[in-house]
Design a protein around this motif. Structure first.
Motif, PDB file in Angstrom:
ATOM      1  N   MET A   1      15.645  40.473  33.211  1.00 38.55           N
ATOM      2  CA  MET A   1      16.702  39.684  33.606  1.00 38.55           C
ATOM      3  C   MET A   1      17.757  39.302  32.575  1.00 38.55           C
ATOM      4  O   MET A   1      18.991  39.270  32.869  1.00 38.55           O
ATOM      5  CB  MET A   1      16.045  38.302  34.271  1.00 38.55           C
ATOM      6  N   VAL A   2      17.250  38.859  31.338  1.00 35.68           N
ATOM      7  CA  VAL A   2      18.240  38.822  30.232  1.00 35.68           C
ATOM      8  C   VAL A   2      19.112  39.928  30.061  1.00 35.68           C
ATOM      9  O   VAL A   2      20.391  39.792  29.870  1.00 35.68           O
ATOM     10  CB  VAL A   2      17.386  38.137  28.947  1.00 35.68           C
ATOM     11  N   ASN A   3      18.372  41.353  29.980  1.00 37.94           N
ATOM     12  CA  ASN A   3      19.361  42.535  29.735  1.00 37.94           C
ATOM     13  C   ASN A   3      20.076  42.580  30.904  1.00 37.94           C
ATOM     14  O   ASN A   3      21.298  43.282  30.692  1.00 37.94           O
ATOM     15  CB  ASN A   3      18.375  43.431  29.580  1.00 37.94           C
ATOM     16  N   ARG A   4      19.733  42.309  32.222  1.00 43.43           N
ATOM     17  CA  ARG A   4      20.599  42.387  33.400  1.00 43.43           C
ATOM     18  C   ARG A   4      21.782  41.383  33.305  1.00 43.43           C
ATOM     19  O   ARG A   4      22.921  42.046  33.580  1.00 43.43           O
ATOM     20  CB  ARG A   4      19.700  42.366  34.606  1.00 43.43           C
ATOM     21  N   VAL A   5      21.509  40.404  32.858  1.00 42.23           N
ATOM     22  CA  VAL A   5      22.818  39.463  32.599  1.00 42.23           C
ATOM     23  C   VAL A   5      23.724  39.976  31.665  1.00 42.23           C
ATOM     24  O   VAL A   5      24.975  39.900  31.926  1.00 42.23           O
ATOM     25  CB  VAL A   5      22.247  37.943  32.248  1.00 42.23           C
ATOM     26  N   ALA A   6      23.118  40.300  30.724  1.00 40.08           N
ATOM     27  CA  ALA A   6      24.088  41.063  29.576  1.00 40.08           C
ATOM     28  C   ALA A   6      24.825  42.065  30.020  1.00 40.08           C
ATOM     29  O   ALA A   6      26.008  42.264  29.819  1.00 40.08           O
ATOM     30  CB  ALA A   6      23.344  41.399  28.334  1.00 40.08           C
ATOM     31  N   ALA A   7      23.983  43.020  30.923  1.00 38.48           N
ATOM     32  CA  ALA A   7      24.873  44.098  31.513  1.00 38.48           C
ATOM     33  C   ALA A   7      25.896  44.016  32.594  1.00 38.48           C
ATOM     34  O   ALA A   7      27.021  44.375  32.698  1.00 38.48           O
ATOM     35  CB  ALA A   7      23.811  45.235  32.228  1.00 38.48           C
ATOM     36  N   LEU A   8      25.640  42.816  33.463  1.00 42.91           N
ATOM     37  CA  LEU A   8      26.757  42.310  34.166  1.00 42.91           C
ATOM     38  C   LEU A   8      27.758  41.710  33.602  1.00 42.91           C
ATOM     39  O   LEU A   8      29.074  41.933  34.052  1.00 42.91           O
ATOM     40  CB  LEU A   8      25.947  41.276  35.149  1.00 42.91           C
ATOM     41  N   GLN A   9      27.795  40.949  32.519  1.00 44.67           N
ATOM     42  CA  GLN A   9      28.630  40.468  31.764  1.00 44.67           C
ATOM     43  C   GLN A   9      29.509  41.432  31.084  1.00 44.67           C
ATOM     44  O   GLN A   9      30.731  41.472  31.170  1.00 44.67           O
ATOM     45  CB  GLN A   9      28.371  39.591  30.578  1.00 44.67           C
ATOM     46  N   THR A  10      29.010  42.576  30.520  1.00 42.38           N
ATOM     47  CA  THR A  10      29.605  43.571  30.192  1.00 42.38           C
ATOM     48  C   THR A  10      30.437  44.475  31.281  1.00 42.38           C
ATOM     49  O   THR A  10      31.608  44.692  30.805  1.00 42.38           O
ATOM     50  CB  THR A  10      28.822  44.629  29.561  1.00 42.38           C
ATOM     51  N   ALA A  11      29.782  44.559  32.289  1.00 41.33           N
ATOM     52  CA  ALA A  11      30.599  45.154  33.600  1.00 41.33           C
ATOM     53  C   ALA A  11      31.692  44.379  34.063  1.00 41.33           C
ATOM     54  O   ALA A  11      32.884  45.086  34.159  1.00 41.33           O
ATOM     55  CB  ALA A  11      29.454  45.504  34.638  1.00 41.33           C
ATOM     56  N   LEU A  12      31.712  43.047  33.869  1.00 39.11           N
ATOM     57  CA  LEU A  12      32.794  42.196  34.251  1.00 39.11           C
ATOM     58  C   LEU A  12      33.965  42.388  33.114  1.00 39.11           C
ATOM     59  O   LEU A  12      35.066  42.477  33.578  1.00 39.11           O
ATOM     60  CB  LEU A  12      32.477  40.868  34.194  1.00 39.11           C
ATOM     61  N   GLU A  13      33.832  42.567  31.929  1.00 41.38           N
ATOM     62  CA  GLU A  13      34.646  42.654  30.921  1.00 41.38           C
ATOM     63  C   GLU A  13      35.265  44.134  31.172  1.00 41.38           C
ATOM     64  O   GLU A  13      36.729  44.053  31.038  1.00 41.38           O
ATOM     65  CB  GLU A  13      34.058  42.487  29.553  1.00 41.38           C
ATOM     66  N   LEU A  14      34.607  45.054  31.292  1.00 38.80           N
ATOM     67  CA  LEU A  14      35.072  46.316  31.784  1.00 38.80           C
ATOM     68  C   LEU A  14      36.243  46.310  32.821  1.00 38.80           C
ATOM     69  O   LEU A  14      37.227  46.912  32.808  1.00 38.80           O
ATOM     70  CB  LEU A  14      33.781  47.485  31.842  1.00 38.80           C
ATOM     71  N   VAL A  15      35.894  45.506  33.865  1.00 47.08           N
ATOM     72  CA  VAL A  15      36.619  45.374  35.316  1.00 47.08           C
ATOM     73  C   VAL A  15      37.937  44.876  34.998  1.00 47.08           C
ATOM     74  O   VAL A  15      38.781  45.294  35.385  1.00 47.08           O
ATOM     75  CB  VAL A  15      35.536  44.809  36.401  1.00 47.08           C
ATOM     76  N   ALA A  16      37.667  43.689  34.057  1.00 40.70           N
ATOM     77  CA  ALA A  16      38.835  42.909  33.710  1.00 40.70           C
ATOM     78  C   ALA A  16      39.905  43.901  32.770  1.00 40.70           C
ATOM     79  O   ALA A  16      41.159  43.953  33.305  1.00 40.70           O
ATOM     80  CB  ALA A  16      38.506  41.788  33.037  1.00 40.70           C
ATOM     81  N   GLU A  17      39.427  44.536  31.969  1.00 38.73           N
ATOM     82  CA  GLU A  17      40.157  45.509  31.116  1.00 38.73           C
ATOM     83  C   GLU A  17      40.886  46.499  32.127  1.00 38.73           C
ATOM     84  O   GLU A  17      41.999  46.686  31.927  1.00 38.73           O
ATOM     85  CB  GLU A  17      39.216  46.103  30.012  1.00 38.73           C
ATOM     86  N   ALA A  18      40.045  47.106  32.804  1.00 41.88           N
ATOM     87  CA  ALA A  18      40.430  48.119  33.719  1.00 41.88           C
ATOM     88  C   ALA A  18      41.692  47.694  34.819  1.00 41.88           C
ATOM     89  O   ALA A  18      42.467  48.268  35.165  1.00 41.88           O
ATOM     90  CB  ALA A  18      39.702  48.856  34.401  1.00 41.88           C
ATOM     91  N   LYS A  19      41.586  46.261  35.467  1.00 40.07           N
ATOM     92  CA  LYS A  19      42.302  45.653  36.182  1.00 40.07           C
ATOM     93  C   LYS A  19      43.682  45.456  35.394  1.00 40.07           C
ATOM     94  O   LYS A  19      44.676  45.640  35.963  1.00 40.07           O
ATOM     95  CB  LYS A  19      41.670  44.313  36.587  1.00 40.07           C
ATOM     96  N   SER A  20      43.616  44.834  34.309  1.00 32.23           N
ATOM     97  CA  SER A  20      44.876  44.600  33.237  1.00 32.23           C
ATOM     98  C   SER A  20      45.544  45.921  32.847  1.00 32.23           C
ATOM     99  O   SER A  20      46.850  45.934  32.869  1.00 32.23           O
ATOM    100  CB  SER A  20      44.617  43.817  32.144  1.00 32.23           C
ATOM    101  N   ARG A  21      44.857  47.024  32.831  1.00 33.21           N
ATOM    102  CA  ARG A  21      45.538  48.307  32.522  1.00 33.21           C
ATOM    103  C   ARG A  21      46.372  48.775  33.653  1.00 33.21           C
ATOM    104  O   ARG A  21      47.354  49.386  33.660  1.00 33.21           O
ATOM    105  CB  ARG A  21      44.726  49.318  32.042  1.00 33.21           C
ATOM    106  N   ARG A  22      45.729  48.701  34.779  1.00 33.82           N
ATOM    107  CA  ARG A  22      46.085  49.217  36.248  1.00 33.82           C
ATOM    108  C   ARG A  22      47.544  48.210  36.495  1.00 33.82           C
ATOM    109  O   ARG A  22      48.297  48.745  37.113  1.00 33.82           O
ATOM    110  CB  ARG A  22      45.114  49.067  37.151  1.00 33.82           C
ATOM    111  N   ALA A  23      47.350  46.992  36.122  1.00 28.60           N
ATOM    112  CA  ALA A  23      48.474  46.174  36.476  1.00 28.60           C
ATOM    113  C   ALA A  23      49.658  46.408  35.667  1.00 28.60           C
ATOM    114  O   ALA A  23      50.695  46.053  36.302  1.00 28.60           O
ATOM    115  CB  ALA A  23      48.173  44.642  36.324  1.00 28.60           C
ATOM    116  N   THR A  24      49.498  46.980  34.654  1.00 29.57           N
ATOM    117  CA  THR A  24      50.849  47.268  33.782  1.00 29.57           C
ATOM    118  C   THR A  24      51.364  48.528  34.021  1.00 29.57           C
ATOM    119  O   THR A  24      50.943  49.588  34.716  1.00 29.57           O
ATOM    120  CB  THR A  24      50.590  47.034  32.428  1.00 29.57           C
TER     121      THR A  24
END
Length: 60
Positions: A37-60
């Protein structure tokens, strides 16, 4: 993927993350399940960071 897809992915990832965090906080898991579960939480946090980066690149 367009911005709406990224936003939907973000909503779903946040939901999963909150549920996993609740399990980690509120349960007496075996050591192996706790690690999972700790590893799953870390993976989900990483996925959220990647989505946020992709979203910001797409917006520009």
């Amino acid at each position: 993927m367009d911005i709406a897809d990224f936003e939907q992915a973000e909503v779903e990832l946040v939901s999963l993350l909150r549920k996993c965090e609740a399990v980690v906080r509120g349960s007496k898991l075996s050591p192996s399940r706790q690690t999972l579960m700790v590893n799953r939480v870390a993976a989900l946090q990483t996925a959220l960071e990647l989505v946020a980066e992709a979203k910001s690149r797409r917006a520009t």
